[in-house]
Every structure is written in C-alpha cells, then in structure tokens.
Design a protein around this motif. Structure first.
Motif, PDB file in Angstrom:
ATOM      1  N   ILE A 166      -2.679   2.634   6.954  1.00 42.50           N
ATOM      2  CA  ILE A 166      -2.195   1.045   7.492  1.00 42.50           C
ATOM      3  C   ILE A 166      -3.574   0.872   8.237  1.00 42.50           C
ATOM      4  O   ILE A 166      -3.657  -0.366   7.997  1.00 42.50           O
ATOM      5  CB  ILE A 166      -1.545   1.663   9.345  1.00 42.50           C
ATOM      6  CG1 ILE A 166      -0.332   2.534   9.177  1.00 42.50           C
ATOM      7  CG2 ILE A 166      -2.214   0.493  10.665  1.00 42.50           C
ATOM      8  CD1 ILE A 166       0.345   1.344   8.632  1.00 42.50           C
ATOM      9  N   SER A 220      -7.201   7.919  -1.912  1.00 39.47           N
ATOM     10  CA  SER A 220      -8.853   6.387  -1.762  1.00 39.47           C
ATOM     11  C   SER A 220      -9.537   6.807  -0.770  1.00 39.47           C
ATOM     12  O   SER A 220     -10.400   6.828  -0.565  1.00 39.47           O
ATOM     13  CB  SER A 220      -8.157   5.461  -2.241  1.00 39.47           C
ATOM     14  OG  SER A 220      -8.982   4.200  -1.522  1.00 39.47           O
ATOM     15  N   THR A 221      -8.816   6.833   0.580  1.00 37.63           N
ATOM     16  CA  THR A 221      -9.306   7.693   0.983  1.00 37.63           C
ATOM     17  C   THR A 221     -10.443   8.782   1.298  1.00 37.63           C
ATOM     18  O   THR A 221     -11.458   9.625   1.976  1.00 37.63           O
ATOM     19  CB  THR A 221      -8.523   7.728   2.746  1.00 37.63           C
ATOM     20  OG1 THR A 221      -8.169   6.409   3.334  1.00 37.63           O
ATOM     21  CG2 THR A 221      -9.301   8.766   3.864  1.00 37.63           C
ATOM     22  N   GLU A 224      -1.450   6.758  -2.650  1.00 39.06           N
ATOM     23  CA  GLU A 224      -3.299   5.810  -3.016  1.00 39.06           C
ATOM     24  C   GLU A 224      -3.581   5.741  -1.792  1.00 39.06           C
ATOM     25  O   GLU A 224      -4.923   5.862  -1.983  1.00 39.06           O
ATOM     26  CB  GLU A 224      -2.781   4.622  -4.182  1.00 39.06           C
ATOM     27  CG  GLU A 224      -1.964   5.011  -5.265  1.00 39.06           C
ATOM     28  CD  GLU A 224      -1.512   3.649  -5.814  1.00 39.06           C
ATOM     29  OE1 GLU A 224      -1.088   2.223  -5.875  1.00 39.06           O
ATOM     30  OE2 GLU A 224      -0.045   4.106  -6.242  1.00 39.06           O
ATOM     31  N   ALA A 225      -3.956   5.432  -0.289  1.00 38.27           N
ATOM     32  CA  ALA A 225      -4.162   5.371   0.446  1.00 38.27           C
ATOM     33  C   ALA A 225      -4.921   6.892   0.353  1.00 38.27           C
ATOM     34  O   ALA A 225      -5.916   6.413   0.936  1.00 38.27           O
ATOM     35  CB  ALA A 225      -3.800   4.767   1.517  1.00 38.27           C
ATOM     36  N   THR A 275      -1.783   7.062   8.400  1.00 46.46           N
ATOM     37  CA  THR A 275      -2.788   6.015   9.387  1.00 46.46           C
ATOM     38  C   THR A 275      -3.996   5.884   8.337  1.00 46.46           C
ATOM     39  O   THR A 275      -4.458   4.797   8.560  1.00 46.46           O
ATOM     40  CB  THR A 275      -3.220   7.555   9.482  1.00 46.46           C
ATOM     41  OG1 THR A 275      -4.408   8.127   9.057  1.00 46.46           O
ATOM     42  CG2 THR A 275      -2.518   8.149  10.958  1.00 46.46           C
ATOM     43  N   ALA A 276      -3.845   6.198   6.948  1.00 44.42           N
ATOM     44  CA  ALA A 276      -4.915   5.930   5.578  1.00 44.42           C
ATOM     45  C   ALA A 276      -4.139   4.881   4.866  1.00 44.42           C
ATOM     46  O   ALA A 276      -5.009   3.266   4.857  1.00 44.42           O
ATOM     47  CB  ALA A 276      -5.043   6.822   4.669  1.00 44.42           C
ATOM     48  N   VAL A 308       0.671  -1.029  -0.157  1.00 47.85           N
ATOM     49  CA  VAL A 308       0.196  -0.068   0.235  1.00 47.85           C
ATOM     50  C   VAL A 308       0.630   1.235   0.234  1.00 47.85           C
ATOM     51  O   VAL A 308       2.070   1.464   1.452  1.00 47.85           O
ATOM     52  CB  VAL A 308      -1.526  -0.368   1.328  1.00 47.85           C
ATOM     53  CG1 VAL A 308      -1.733   1.049   1.113  1.00 47.85           C
ATOM     54  CG2 VAL A 308      -1.868  -0.988   1.324  1.00 47.85           C
ATOM     55  N   PHE A 341      -6.176  -1.713  -4.876  1.00 47.46           N
ATOM     56  CA  PHE A 341      -4.723  -2.150  -4.524  1.00 47.46           C
ATOM     57  C   PHE A 341      -4.383  -3.508  -4.554  1.00 47.46           C
ATOM     58  O   PHE A 341      -3.051  -3.333  -4.309  1.00 47.46           O
ATOM     59  CB  PHE A 341      -4.994  -1.679  -2.463  1.00 47.46           C
ATOM     60  CG  PHE A 341      -5.582  -1.080  -1.916  1.00 47.46           C
ATOM     61  CD1 PHE A 341      -4.644  -0.062  -2.065  1.00 47.46           C
ATOM     62  CD2 PHE A 341      -6.598  -0.227  -1.402  1.00 47.46           C
ATOM     63  CE1 PHE A 341      -4.648   1.318  -1.193  1.00 47.46           C
ATOM     64  CE2 PHE A 341      -6.408   1.512  -1.565  1.00 47.46           C
ATOM     65  CZ  PHE A 341      -5.540   2.317  -0.896  1.00 47.46           C
ATOM     66  N   SER A 358     -12.293   0.480  -5.150  1.00 49.01           N
ATOM     67  CA  SER A 358     -11.704   1.250  -3.900  1.00 49.01           C
ATOM     68  C   SER A 358      -9.988  -0.329  -3.846  1.00 49.01           C
ATOM     69  O   SER A 358      -8.756  -0.005  -3.727  1.00 49.01           O
ATOM     70  CB  SER A 358     -11.651   2.034  -2.934  1.00 49.01           C
ATOM     71  OG  SER A 358     -10.677   2.213  -2.313  1.00 49.01           O
ATOM     72  N   LEU A 390     -12.291   4.289   8.366  1.00 45.52           N
ATOM     73  CA  LEU A 390     -11.843   5.475   8.564  1.00 45.52           C
ATOM     74  C   LEU A 390     -12.884   6.952  10.161  1.00 45.52           C
ATOM     75  O   LEU A 390     -12.583   7.285  10.280  1.00 45.52           O
ATOM     76  CB  LEU A 390     -13.734   6.536   7.847  1.00 45.52           C
ATOM     77  CG  LEU A 390     -13.508   5.937   6.288  1.00 45.52           C
ATOM     78  CD1 LEU A 390     -14.549   6.210   5.516  1.00 45.52           C
ATOM     79  CD2 LEU A 390     -12.477   6.888   6.054  1.00 45.52           C
ATOM     80  N   VAL A 400      -5.813   0.847   5.203  1.00 45.79           N
ATOM     81  CA  VAL A 400      -6.018   0.016   4.346  1.00 45.79           C
ATOM     82  C   VAL A 400      -5.378  -1.080   4.293  1.00 45.79           C
ATOM     83  O   VAL A 400      -6.158  -1.926   4.100  1.00 45.79           O
ATOM     84  CB  VAL A 400      -5.853   0.841   3.265  1.00 45.79           C
ATOM     85  CG1 VAL A 400      -5.549  -0.273   1.657  1.00 45.79           C
ATOM     86  CG2 VAL A 400      -6.864   2.612   2.847  1.00 45.79           C
ATOM     87  N   GLN A 421      -9.300   6.878  12.475  1.00 47.55           N
ATOM     88  CA  GLN A 421      -8.974   7.879  11.961  1.00 47.55           C
ATOM     89  C   GLN A 421      -9.784   9.209  12.156  1.00 47.55           C
ATOM     90  O   GLN A 421      -8.928  10.547  11.725  1.00 47.55           O
ATOM     91  CB  GLN A 421      -8.685   8.071  10.679  1.00 47.55           C
ATOM     92  CG  GLN A 421      -7.241   6.760  10.444  1.00 47.55           C
ATOM     93  CD  GLN A 421      -7.002   7.171   8.729  1.00 47.55           C
ATOM     94  OE1 GLN A 421      -6.740   7.961   8.149  1.00 47.55           O
ATOM     95  NE2 GLN A 421      -8.114   6.154   7.852  1.00 47.55           N
TER      96      GLN A 421
END
Lengths: 250, 250, 250, 250, 250, 250
Positions: free
Chosen positions: B206, B101-102, B97-98, B203-204, B93, C105, C101, C212, B208, C215
């Motif tokens: 992790i 995407s988030t 991109e994470a 954080t995104a 990841v 990945f 999404s 989400l 994912v 976070q």
C-alpha cells in the motif's frame, strides 16, 4: 507410447501443423495426439494471453480422457509448465526448454529467434527460471506476429534467417533455436540458408519426451511438483457457453 | 486515490482481513477496495492454483467497473503480476516484491517465512524473476497451510517466530518478511517476539502504491507491458454457472 | 514526521533545490529539513569526493540536534549509507536505491542517466552492493558535470533526454532514472519528451522513507548495522577553522 | 623502491607490527614506510569507522611529502582503495584483495577468518566489488575485537585456528586468509596448526606491490580512477586541534 | 629460487622468447628454466591442441629431473593447470590467471586481446573456472595466428593496438592483457601506443610465483589438488619414437 | 545408426558394463560400439588422470576406422568433450551434461552423487562451463573409489542411497544423478530405495544422442568447435610400446 502435444493457442491449423511435425520425428510405436485448448486466445503474444494459455493447457490435459505417457507443451516462452508437472506423474516437456537444452549439445552458445519483440522478455524469463540462460547469447525478434507465420511462410523464413545471421555475427551464437511453436516445420528452410544448426522446439521436445519415457523417468513428486492439495474451488473449471465442461479439440 | 487490493484465493474472510490491514496503513484520502476473485481455489499453495489465481485476478480486475489508481496483488509468490501490468496503465504492486524491496531498506539481507514447504520454490522463482533475490538469505516454511493461519493465529505466530529465529541465527537474515497474504496482521505479534524488523507485504505494498501514484508514475508501456494486441478469444472470459460473466466479490 | 534530506556536496543552492523538490512530494504532516554538509567538495564526481561526502554526511547528521524520523541521503551513487545505518535507528534511504527500487515496479528494466562518465562505475558498484543491479539495463553519462546542471537546466534536459532515448532504444530500458541529486526537478521536463516513466531519486526516497516510518519500521540492528562499539578517536570530529565543531548548514 | 604501508586505525603499535611484517617480506632494495592516520578510530570494526578510515588514509597519504612507488592499504575489508587510486598514479594494493588473489593461486576456494561478526558483511561486499568473491567459500568471525589480537596473541591464534578448521571442514575451504591487518604475523603460528596454506594480507600485498612496480605498471587513468577534477572544498582538509594541517605519524 | 617456465607448444623459438622475457623480470637470485614440451602441436589454437598441451606440459614437468620452486604455465587460456597442481607441491601459476589478477589491481575492468577468434571461448571458460571473469570487459581476437606473432611482430603490435583501442572505447576496458604467451615482449610496443596499462602474462606470472615462494606458500593439498592416487596406467607415459621416455627440451 | 560409447579409463570390464547398459536403452536399429582408450589410467579420479583421459579418448575416436553417427563420452565430470567436438562433425554427448539436462526436466533441482570427494570440484567445474549448474543443488561424494563400484555393487548402492537421501533432505534435491560412468546399471537398485527420480548418465546420453541424430543435428562449426587448423605435431600421436600407433580396444 502416447504423447500429448498441446498447442497454447486456439488456432487449429497451428495445432495440426505442430502435430504433423511431431509425428514426422516420432519413433515407430509412438502415437502423437495434438490438442487445441478449449479456451483462450488465437495467438499468444504476451503475458495476459500466456497466463490464460497456461490455465487452458492444464484444463485441456485434465479433460483428456485416455491414458498417455508424456505431455509436450508447444508454446515458446509460455507460462504453465510447472502447473502441469504438479497435475501429472508423467514427464512434461516444454518446447522452450527442450530446444534450449538440445542447442546446448551442439554449440557453446545459442540464440532464440522469435516473433514479436514484446515476447522476448517472456522467453528470457522462462529460460532464467529453467536455469538454461547462461549459454543463451540473445533472444531476437523477427517482427512477425504468430499468425503471420502461417499466412506467409516464405516471408517468415526470410525474417528468421535475417535475425539468425545477426545473432551469429553480432551475438556470437553458434546454434539457432526457432522461438515459436508456429515456426515448427520452418527449420529445414532456415537450415538451408544459415550455416549453423537450427533447432525446432517441437521435434526437440518429442525426442526428449520419448527418451524420458524409455528410461522410465517421471516427474519428481517430493516438493515443487507434489500433487495439489485437496481443496474447494469456486466456479472452476469453467462452464462452456453451451453448458458443458471443458472439452479439448484435437 | 482508490487502490484495488486483490486477494488471490476465494476465501472472503481472508479478503476482509487483507482489506482491513490495508485500510489501517492507507493515508487519509486513500480508498482501499478489497476484491475476491470470482473463481479459483480457496487457498493458493502451488503452481496449478497460482496460475489459476493469476488469471482469476486479471479477470476480476478487468470486470471491476469503477476507476482506480493502483492495484495491489495480495498473494505471496504468486504468478500473474506481469499480466496485470499489460492490461493496466496504473501501477501494479505485488506484495512479494513490495515486501522484499521494503526489507532491503532495513537490513543487508532478509528471509521470507511462508506457509508450506511446497510454496518455497514459487517464492524463490518470483524473487529471481523480479531481480530481488540477491539479498534474500532464505525462504523458510512454517509448515502451516494458508487456511491454518486463519484458524489458529496464535499457533501461526509461534510457527512464524520459530522460523524467523532460525533465519536470523542460521541464515544471517537481518529482516523478516511475512510470506503469505494471509499472514497480514500477524506482524505486530511477530515483531514483539523477534528482534529484527518484520515486514508485512500488504502494508508495504500500500505504501509503495501510494508513493507511485503521488509521483504520477505509471507502468512503462514500451515493451514488456505494452497492451495486449487486439485478437479473438475462444470461450473466454468464462461464463459463470448462472450464465452471467465474471463478477468480482469484495 | 520529520525527514532529514542531506545533500552530499557543499553547494547550498543545490541543497535548496533538493529540499524544495522533497517538500513538493512530502505528505501533509511531513517536515523536510534539507542539510548541507559542513565540509567537503562543491560537487561529488568521483571516489575521493564521495568518500569524503560519506563522512561529511555522517558528521552532519550526528551534529543535528533535533529529533527526526528518517534520513534521505541525496547523492546518486555515493558511498556512506551503511555508516548512517550504523549510527541511527531510524530508516536511512539512499536516493540511488530508492530510485532503482521504484523503477523496478514500473518496468522490467531501467537505465540510469547520470552526469559524467567517471561516475558510472560508482553507481554500478552501489547498485551491485545493494542487490538492485540485475534489472539495470545500463548506466549512461550525459557528459555534464554536476554544477552544469544548475547553470543550464535546458541543456541538461536535452542531454538527459538524448541518453534516455539511447537507453530505451539500444539497451531496452523501460524506465529512466535520473542519476544525480542535482537532476531533481528535471523529471517533469524529461518526462514530457520521452515515452517511458522517469524516476526522480529525491521524490522516490521521500515516499519510501514516509512509507517505512508509517509502518513503524526501523533499521535492523542485529549485525551489519549494529551501533558502533565504544572506542577512542584521534582528532575526530574535525575542528572547524574557526575553532568550533561540526555544524550543519541547512 | 619505497612502499607506503598505511594502517587504517590510529593504534601505533599496530602500525609498527604491520610495518615490521612488511619489512620481513620486502625484497632487498625496498624501503617500507609504515604510516598511522592522523585522525580516526583506534580500531576499525564497522562501516562508520571504515568510511572515516578511508578518508583518513587518503589524507595521510596526500600529506606524505616524500616520493614513493606504491601504497599498501593495511585494513581488511575497509573502504577507500578506489579513492587512493584516483589520487595517485602509483599502484595501490589493498590487503583484502591481495590476500584473496594470492589465495586463489593456492587452492580452488578460500575462506577468510576475521575478527568480529559485524565486520563479515564489509569483507563480503569488498570482495564482491573487487570481483574476487566467486571462489570465496566463507568469511568467518573469530569473535575477537581488533585490539584483542594485540593483547593476547595466543588466544587469537587459537580462535583463528578454530574457525579455520571449521572453514576447511564445513565450507570446503582449501586456503585460509587472515582477515585483519592486526593478524599480520600470526600466520606462522596458524600455519603450524592447520594443514592448508595460510595467507597474510600484508605480506601478500607487499609482494604484489613490488611485482607491479618491477613491471612498470601503474593505475589506469582512463575512467574510474581518473584524477579528481579541480574544484572548491569547504573546510577540508581538517585543521588539527593544534591548528596545523594533517600530519601523518609513522 | 628456480622457476620452470613451460611453453605449451613445441616451437622452440617461442620457448626462448618466453624464457628471455621471464629472465628480464626475474629477481636477482631467481633462475628461470624455460622448457619445451616433448610432444604436441607447434601452436595451440583450439581445444584439441590445448588438451594435448595440458598433458604434454604435465609430462614435461614430471620428466624434469632437478628440484625447482615454482612452475609457470606459459599458454594463454589453456587447459591443464589443475593437473600440475595435483602433481606438485610447489606453486603453479598460469599466465592467464596471473595476468587477469594483475590487471585487476590496476583498473576496474580489463580486456584480453588474443590471437584467433576461435580461442576466445577457451579464454573465457578458463577465466570463469578461475573465478576471475567478473571484471573482464571482453576477450577480443586480433585475427593473427600464434605463429604469425613471431613472423611479423610489427603487424602483431598494430593488430593488438587496434583491438586494445576498441576494448577501451567500446567495452570500457581500463587495462589490456596480452592474451597469448607468444605476445610476451610486445607489451612495451603496445604500451607506447595505448594510454592504459598493458599486462604481459609471463612477467606477471614470474612476479606472482616469486611472491608465493618468498612467502613460503604452496599448493593446498586437502581436496582438489591432493596428489593422484596410486594406480596402474596403460601405455603411459608415451614411448618416444626413438624408444626412450618423455624428455623435455629447454 | 552407430553410436560410439567411449569409456574414459582403461578397465575393460567397465567398458563392457557401460556398453551393456547403453545397448539396453538403445532403440532398435542403433548399434552401440563400446571403446576402451588405448592408453591412460585404470580409473579417473582427479585432474591429472582426467586430462590424460581427454587426450586418450580423442585419439581413440580418431583411430576408430568405421563410420559412426554420434559419440558418447562415458566419464562423469571429465575433461575433453570440447576437443572431440572440434575433431568431429557428428554430435558428441558427455554423460555429465546429458544426465544434468535430463534431470532438469524431472524436478526443479538435482544433486549428483559421485565417488570420491576429490572428484566433486571437477564435476562442479564441468557443470559450470556447460551452463548446467544453476539448478544443481549439490555434488556429493559417496566415498567409494571408481574401482570399488565394480568390486562390491551392493555396498556401492548403499553408499549412493545414503548420500541421495541426504541430498533430498538437506540440499532440497528433487532428482538424483549417478555421478560416475561406473555407476551405470545401479540406477534400478537406487531407484528402488529413494523416492525421487534417479538418472543414469549413460542411458541419458544414448537417448540424447539418438534424438540429435534423428533430427539431423550436428555440431556447430562456426567458432568454438571449428576443425583444428592444419599444423605440425611433434611425437604425436604416441607410438605404442610395440611400435604401432594408437589402437582402440572395445
């Protein structure tokens, strides 16, 4: 003028073939210097090898001691051209882009015929990033590995011709691009068997590079390709096993 | 599960900050291992350094001896993710991109606020290749170098907030993405000052990565990311100056 | 945390199956509440039913009396997610988008295998609007109606596997997405027969929603998803035939 | 022929204004029937209200007892047209698309001037889904709510003219589209003040609908707009508070 | 109102057929004047002939002495519409665009069935420039030359039906557009054999043109279609062989 | 080799300037023949004139009696290149495309600086059709007419430099293309004042054309550019006022 033509793999016979093809098309007064990277894979057929080649080509060009007027990167669909453009002021021409650009002057759409299916996405992504994808009808794989091209050129020509014919018939390609540095020199044999123009990336890149130099054009330095900032590096460039630094082999 | 989080530059304090941020968000039961590449640049701010980082990250992960369940590449807009995906079966990841995407789950469009203007094109190209660009309103530069972030976090927050506000007002961004691994941890301070969601790539990534592992999902091996073919390499991986091979530093 | 998972049709057995699948993947500490819309069609297989489902899902969530942290809309390719995002501050995750999404990945391109051919355009349009279409190789129909999935899961697996194999071979898909909420739970059986990753939208959405929430991210309220303005409504929400207002059924 | 023109909100004075404008442009022999949805919001200014309007318009048309030859949906940028196309064989014309299509015959690019900024994304998405976005220079908000148009037409004209002038000057629009059903009838006043063509969606849609009917053209039923499958519905269509079913109001 | 319908080739029987078809669909009160260019090719099947037609149509319209309210250019996929828009204030409607625009109201995607394969790229490029390409599923060639249509209408219908069926089955077209002015009038016969709507460009263009005129809309003059600047011409317009200037033939 | 360089307007001093510039860059052994169309406008600044130029250039080249190896069409953003490609087997190079393609080797994005604002859309459309638009940052107008360039070259340089600077600063252009054949020769003066590469379309086209000829490449004849079919023409080519046929003037 002097043009460096840099192979992306470490197979010297391929470097020699590429260099010979480049010299055939070069204008009188142009010196072609063919270089083999000091490290890397014997053939480049995927992202791992391609990223490594990107770095090896950059270090190889940086280690080259003489002045030169342009660089041709002779790998089809490989990473790295943007890095060379940062490092150098002189024009950098990737054969992927030179061939695509050349094909677009000859027909409304072109197809690339490359080696293994696994390299198709690399080529597609490089054309997308270069902005040369909208007139690309398809990228097709002949199923041959890079080193197979060297070993049996007749079989290579047959495999390329088969895919070229499918591209013309099924994908409506009007021009065929040979999608591997190692196919350089096959264009005459392929042209003899298909009735559309066949573009060789190496000869296309030499004429593009010469044209840029003759016009006095150099890489733009205002943003994307500004020289790297001064900074510290850890353990780079790599020491060679014999203790010396990077050296290129022609 | 164990997740490797790999910095793209050789600045260990940045690796530590990234690792700390990753551990904060990780679920109970997840072990985060933060790695510093064994070679490369102290900061990555252009294509030359980014291609080098791509290779360094790959060799660093290959040299890591313990088993692991996923890899997070913690550089924003850097090359290399595709190579890691070839080398590994576990999910890879990229924080670029994470984060994108988030962000797309939180608003109709997002802007990335990054460091120097010269890195904007890299980020744009990486988003394009990933297919995550159509809802990107803009990529904006704060004007700070990567190492400046570390030196003066308050100034960094101010500069990021300024560009975030411009992105919301002028580019109609609805979400802001922090466009540098080194910005990880600034999100709380930035969120406090702008009234849109602020996404931290580390954080995104992790969350994912954990989600992919929990679902038992791994990288597809049928084509683009098939394992590299067996072949010979010249002078690679690099010898270290002390004579040993690549070793990672946490 | 508590996540509402809302089915788009009124078939309670399907709600239960979706809820069960969601609970399997949910982290310890996450409570999944599966809801059935109070009105609408027994299956959603077209625009009329999908628009109706959009409204029914919104009213169902509005009528839910307890606090919650995120909503998953468990219909593949259905309308309505934007409306929920207006009504709520907490994250809203559509399984269509979570699955796409997630697939991105894992491979360079993905295909969706759905139920009836008539639903293909809805899915394509939703992916286009979400900006997740550029790496979609194809959306393929298995020919089964939504309720057929429930009735004969073995036949459903066979039909999905057939189309998945075509997608991999003919469309160059590297990942398969199960394109119907009612296919949730078939992923293990499909994975056992195809050699690419298979993504289940429900599990993908649960992990995205949890990520989400962990976070601290919420829907952006600055523009597209700002709360509805205060205004008068005529004859809405609908009275139920028994005279009461909208009530959800779990 | 008889054309139903369906307002998307429940404000009858707006239905009347739309109907009056439609009758002005209709050919001799065309009967215009203006309908107000039986339920929904007094104005549509976001996704929640728009999805509700989609369903209300569909039920309103289904409840209409007389034969008719075409339907015009008179909301700008609203959801729902695809559902009507499933339910009906006769042509369905959305004023969003009729106006865009008309504008494209008059200049190389057009801009839409609508009401509130929050409705801009809805319009952009509807144009994208319709495939009419590539020649759209911009969608601009006048800042007026839908009901403000009715209350102070002079102020509305001034606000629209201001944005129209910006669109022509800054976005290179060559044609202006009035982006709200409630603006129907303002076109003469706007035209008098800007020197580009001004398109009213209602009149555009009436002429398009008449043209389709005269050519004997009907909605294609082979795939996307095939009639809904026969199936069970729960608690739908809604009972009215007085116990009767959906009734339209003209 | 008076509408000029201008054929793009010099074959008068085709002009007559086009004119007859236009008159059939025209409203009471509309006078259709069908014109044959004063010079050019007997059929237009490629770029050379199409560019010549563009100029011939422009000179033909300029030489027309009476007032008129709109112009229809009745060649499918031909150059020139932009030039007419510069020369005139009244609306100019190209049948290529009128047919595409009309088809988009009837189904989610359309295919064009034209004459020879060599004209397919012209049509694709014209749709691209007009911004009407995104919902075009395919442009297919029937293999018939333009003049073959006239000679054997039954064979033409069969060939068009064959390609239309392929377009519906293989390309997922939901509407068929007849892609040649010379096919005007075949639509009834084609419709009888395929179960999707069939659009005739000439009738579509007449209804579009009438609609624009009825709404008082004219070509935008602010930029792209501003009147040509005053300047000198060499040897233009052409003298006819008999010494007179350009004269049109009806 | 012999290359025809064809001006698009009838101003002979401009033909001479273009020819002179072409000869400066041409290789030893290349003969440049500069031609003026036998008919047409003294300058080309819009679609009417551009379509006329397309036809005039084609007839001028057809009337040229000697053999030649390539044709350069020396008008920026003009119609007609596709027609020449049908008529000829030798390469045809449009300066619009040669300049764009050349610019793309030098920087990540380029802007075109042209004459009047009204010609901007023509250039944009030609780049779109050629597939060279994705890396075009902007097309900007200097506000000068074509003939103004000739009259006051110093003012022209100032105006071009002003727009070039705006393009670099506001549109992030990294390369500037001179967007008018009549600007050929201004590149040295412009380059002296802006710090990005400046591309002259005429010199770019000559080097491209020479490169194609040296590689033995010719226009593809399989589809789009197949020779025109044999057919009858009415009153074409035009008689000249003195009774003779088309004659070119150098």
């Amino acid at each position: 003028m002097r043009i460096l033509v840099v192979n992306v793999n470490t197979t010297r016979s391929m470097t020699e073939a590429i260099g010979a093809r480049a010299r055939e098309i070069a204008s009188p007064g142009t010196t072609v210097v063919a270089l083999t990277p000091a490290f890397g894979a014997e053939s480049v057929e995927g992202n791992y090898e391609s990223y490594l080649a990107a770095v090896a080509v950059m270090e190889t060009v940086r280690a080259y001691a003489e002045p030169f007027d342009a660089v041709v990167q002779a790998g089809y669909g490989e990473h790295g051209r943007e890095g060379l453009q940062e490092l150098l002021d002189v024009p950098v021409v990737d054969i992927t882009e030179a061939a695509a650009s050349t094909a677009m002057f000859l027909g409304r759409s072109y197809s690339v015929v490359t080696t293994l299916d696994r390299t198709v996405p690399l080529i597609e992504d490089r054309l997308l990033v270069a902005g040369l994808h909208t007139r690309c009808a398809s990228v097709r794989a002949s199923g041959l590995g890079v080193l197979d091209l060297d070993r049996d050129p007749d079989a290579a020509v047959r495999a390329v011709v088969d895919e070229a014919e499918r591209a013309v018939r099924d994908d409506r390609a009007e021009v065929i691009v040979l999608g591997c540095g190692g196919m350089s020199g096959l264009d005459a044999a392929v042209r003899a068997r298909v009735d559309v123009p066949v573009v060789d990336g190496v000869t296309a890149a030499i004429t593009v590079a010469e044209g840029l130099v003759r016009q006095g054009l150099r890489t733009s330095k205002v943003r994307t390709f500004a020289p790297p900032r001064s900074k510290s590096f850890v353990d780079w460039p790599p020491a060679r096993r014999d203790g010396s630094g990077v050296r290129t082999t022609r």
